[in-house]
Design a protein around this motif. Structure first.
Motif, PDB file in Angstrom:
ATOM      1  N   ASP A  73      -7.074  -2.565  -6.288  1.00  0.00           N
ATOM      2  CA  ASP A  73      -6.378  -3.795  -6.440  1.00  0.00           C
ATOM      3  C   ASP A  73      -5.103  -3.557  -7.016  1.00  0.00           C
ATOM      4  O   ASP A  73      -4.636  -2.462  -7.102  1.00  0.00           O
ATOM      5  CB  ASP A  73      -7.478  -4.626  -7.204  1.00  0.00           C
ATOM      6  N   ASP A 109      -9.366  -0.496   1.341  1.00  0.00           N
ATOM      7  CA  ASP A 109      -9.634  -1.831   1.495  1.00  0.00           C
ATOM      8  C   ASP A 109      -8.871  -2.565   2.442  1.00  0.00           C
ATOM      9  O   ASP A 109      -9.379  -3.569   2.865  1.00  0.00           O
ATOM     10  CB  ASP A 109      -9.269  -2.271  -0.145  1.00  0.00           C
ATOM     11  N   TRP A 126      -6.202   1.172  -1.283  1.00  0.00           N
ATOM     12  CA  TRP A 126      -7.481   1.426  -1.981  1.00  0.00           C
ATOM     13  C   TRP A 126      -7.551   0.873  -3.299  1.00  0.00           C
ATOM     14  O   TRP A 126      -6.374   1.167  -4.073  1.00  0.00           O
ATOM     15  CB  TRP A 126      -8.191   2.951  -2.161  1.00  0.00           C
TER      16      TRP A 126
END
Length: 82
Positions: free
Chosen positions: A59, A44, A57
């Motif tokens: 949250d 991400d 990767w």
């Protein structure tokens, strides 16, 4: 019938998150960036500085972090994986 079964399995696998403890345990130091992304997908976010790359990767609730030096994984950590 075989095509329908294969399609259903493909849909089921697509819905599964790659951020799992099973996939985390497949990650090993010394792996290349490409080997890591083959297991857990595209990160991400990544930051690069002085020949190092740090990627995340997921949250804040569920994530995997990896640090790479010279394109080789040096450190992994995780949070919220099951």
């Amino acid at each position: 019938m075989k095509k329908l079964t294969a399609f259903i399995m493909l849909i089921a696998l697509t819905g599964c998150s790659k951020l799992s403890m099973d996939n985390y345990q497949l990650l090993k130091t010394g792996m290349s960036y490409d080997e890591v992304t083959a297991i857990i997908g595209k990160p991400d976010s990544c930051e690069e500085a002085l020949g190092t790359r740090s990627c995340v990767w997921g949250d804040e609730q569920k994530q995997i972090k990896a640090a790479f030096l010279a394109e080789k994984a040096m450190l992994f950590s995780h949070q919220g994986l099951k």
